[in-house]
Write a protein that holds these residues in place. Structure first.
Motif, PDB file in Angstrom:
ATOM      1  N   THR A 106     -14.300   2.511  -4.664  1.00  0.00           N
ATOM      2  CA  THR A 106     -13.918   3.117  -5.939  1.00  0.00           C
ATOM      3  C   THR A 106     -15.056   3.904  -6.590  1.00  0.00           C
ATOM      4  N   ARG A 108      -3.861   3.612   0.897  1.00  0.00           N
ATOM      5  CA  ARG A 108      -4.346   3.525  -0.474  1.00  0.00           C
ATOM      6  C   ARG A 108      -4.085   2.122  -1.016  1.00  0.00           C
ATOM      7  N   ILE A 119      -4.018   7.053   6.367  1.00  0.00           N
ATOM      8  CA  ILE A 119      -4.724   6.733   5.114  1.00  0.00           C
ATOM      9  C   ILE A 119      -3.932   5.677   4.361  1.00  0.00           C
ATOM     10  N   LEU A 176      -4.529  13.330  -0.164  1.00  0.00           N
ATOM     11  CA  LEU A 176      -5.809  13.129   0.516  1.00  0.00           C
ATOM     12  C   LEU A 176      -5.687  13.423   2.006  1.00  0.00           C
ATOM     13  N   ALA A 216      -9.583   3.209  -0.475  1.00  0.00           N
ATOM     14  CA  ALA A 216      -8.727   3.731   0.595  1.00  0.00           C
ATOM     15  C   ALA A 216      -9.353   3.434   1.950  1.00  0.00           C
ATOM     16  N   SER A 220       0.822  -1.213   0.000  1.00  0.00           N
ATOM     17  CA  SER A 220       0.000   0.000   0.000  1.00  0.00           C
ATOM     18  C   SER A 220       0.851   1.255   0.000  1.00  0.00           C
ATOM     19  N   ARG A 221       0.209   2.338  -0.397  1.00  0.00           N
ATOM     20  CA  ARG A 221       0.773   3.671  -0.221  1.00  0.00           C
ATOM     21  C   ARG A 221       0.085   4.254   1.016  1.00  0.00           C
ATOM     22  N   SER A 241     -10.080  10.629  -5.584  1.00  0.00           N
ATOM     23  CA  SER A 241      -9.091  10.254  -6.589  1.00  0.00           C
ATOM     24  C   SER A 241      -7.678  10.685  -6.221  1.00  0.00           C
ATOM     25  N   ASP A 249      -4.021  10.955  -4.315  1.00  0.00           N
ATOM     26  CA  ASP A 249      -3.154   9.949  -3.708  1.00  0.00           C
ATOM     27  C   ASP A 249      -3.187  10.103  -2.190  1.00  0.00           C
ATOM     28  N   ALA A 250      -2.546   9.162  -1.496  1.00  0.00           N
ATOM     29  CA  ALA A 250      -2.660   9.114  -0.031  1.00  0.00           C
ATOM     30  C   ALA A 250      -2.167  10.400   0.626  1.00  0.00           C
TER      31      ALA A 250
END
Length: 408
Positions: A309, A407, A405, A383, A345, A195-196, A377, A379-380
């Motif tokens: 999603t 992702r 978070i 967001l 996420a 994960s990210r 949408s 990225d981590a």
């Protein structure tokens, strides 16, 4: 502004008490007629100007502290969102028609916050009662004895202010130590699993309000990832120390326990031996990338948010149990699971992100869900920054905030 036929602007103007409205940066927004009369300034001389440009301290009095004390009070109200009633102040005022000449004045101020929809301070109500004439009249009637009492009262007020300032400095030192301890135990993670991951920690504003929020990430056998957040009741260095013990214990337990519920069971038993750990909340989630499932259990903590999603948000609230140490006898904790999709996420957080005074918690949860849907949408890292920017009060929060978070 009118509501139900009441002209509140006219009500404000006619209030018998002296009241001014300030922005959080201490610039006058408005002042009623009583305040203008009392201060010897017109409304035009006040509105739009910085408070202490209009009313500085007497430069001829090296011991003058009125400006400093008032600024500390107002800044404290902005930071905490709580009203502050000040001790009697001597605060000399320059004659408006005689520059360089100052009138000895005595004031009793009260500073009250006005909160916006997001819980941040948007205005300050600055109400002032002047007691100068009372003190002067008392001196005239009772002579030297009254003057001695007056001086004694003023001296005691100054001493109290000095004690409060020393206490504030001591709390500030404790805050620095607690923040250093938290920073050492809550490092920014590198790459974790598949994960990210983005983590954020924002300490509470104010010297007294360092709390015991924590987060933890642990890689498990089989390519799984364990994610947790928790919140220790209390403030200050002790809460930060308890946080460190519980975080380490849960991080170890989840590596050997059979699932998140068992890990929280072990943490709950351990917490009974740690002073100050009672009523701590925590939530543990295990991410299984092979099966695309999340398994979770909560000890009284707010539910993690799962962003799908399609932009919908699901709160993981099917395995919630009381906080640590809340039950007199040990009972196994519940556990639940759900699925996730690539591109979704997982968001774990502490209550500082969503809880606000005089607001139902569901309002804060809806605010979080709406933010995630609109920015789903990102990225981590982006967001995480957006969530904090939209949900935390602009002037800072009176509670710590931790956010994780993940992702997928």
């Amino acid at each position: 502004m009118r509501d139900s036929g009441i002209d509140y602007e006219q009500v404000f103007r006619a209030l018998p008490g002296s009241v001014a409205l300030l922005r959080p940066d201490l610039v006058y927004v408005d002042a009623n007629e009583a305040f203008c009369r009392m201060s010897g300034r017109t409304r035009e001389q006040l509105v739009g100007r910085y408070l202490f440009d209009v009313f500085p301290d007497n430069p001829n009095d090296a011991s003058a502290t009125g400006m400093r004390n008032l600024e500390l009070s107002l800044r404290r109200v902005v930071a905490t969102g709580e009203r502050d009633t000040m001790a009697l102040q001597r605060y000399d005022v320059e004659y408006p028609d005689r520059p360089g000449e100052w009138d000895e004045r005595y004031w009793s101020p009260v500073n009250v916050p006005v909160l916006g929809p997001d819980g941040s301070v948007v205005l300050l109500v600055h109400r002032v009662e002047e007691v100068t004439e009372l003190i002067r009249a008392k001196g005239g009637r009772e002579g030297d004895h009254a003057k001695v009492l007056e001086a004694e009262l003023y001296t005691r007020a100054r001493e109290l202010q000095e004690v409060n300032e020393r206490l504030r400095q001591a709390h500030a030192r404790e805050r620095e130590v607690a923040l250093s301890l938290q920073a050492a135990m809550l490092p920014v993670p590198g790459p974790v699993g598949r994960s990210r991951v983005a983590v954020r920690y924002r300490p509470a504003v104010g010297a007294l309000n360092v709390c015991g929020d924590w987060y933890d990430l642990a890689e498990l056998p089989g390519g799984r990832l364990a994610v947790a957040v928790g919140d220790v009741v209390g403030h200050g260095l002790h809460a930060a120390g308890v946080m460190g013990q519980l975080r380490s214990a849960l991080s170890a337990a989840v590596r050997v326990a059979d699932g998140p519920a068992a890990a929280l069971d072990a943490l709950g038993l351990y917490a009974r031996s740690v002073e100050g750990a009672e009523s701590t909340t925590a939530v543990q989630v295990v991410v299984d990338y092979d099966s695309h499932t999340l398994t979770y259990s909560s000890a009284g903590h707010l539910p993690p948010a799962l962003l799908h999603t399609d932009g919908s948000v699901e709160f993981l609230d099917q395995a919630t149990d009381p906080p640590l140490g809340a039950r007199p006898e040990h009972i196994p904790r519940p556990e639940a699971g759900t699925t996730f999709e690539e591109g979704g996420a997982l968001v774990l957080y502490t209550d500082g992100l969503v809880e606000r005074r005089r607001e139902d918690i569901d309002t804060g949860l809806r605010r979080l869900a709406d933010c995630l849907t609109r920015h789903g949408s990102a990225d981590a890292e982006r967001l995480a920054d957006t969530v904090l920017a939209e949900l935390l009060p602009r002037a800072g929060n009176s509670d710590d905030t931790a956010v994780v978070i993940v992702r997928f």
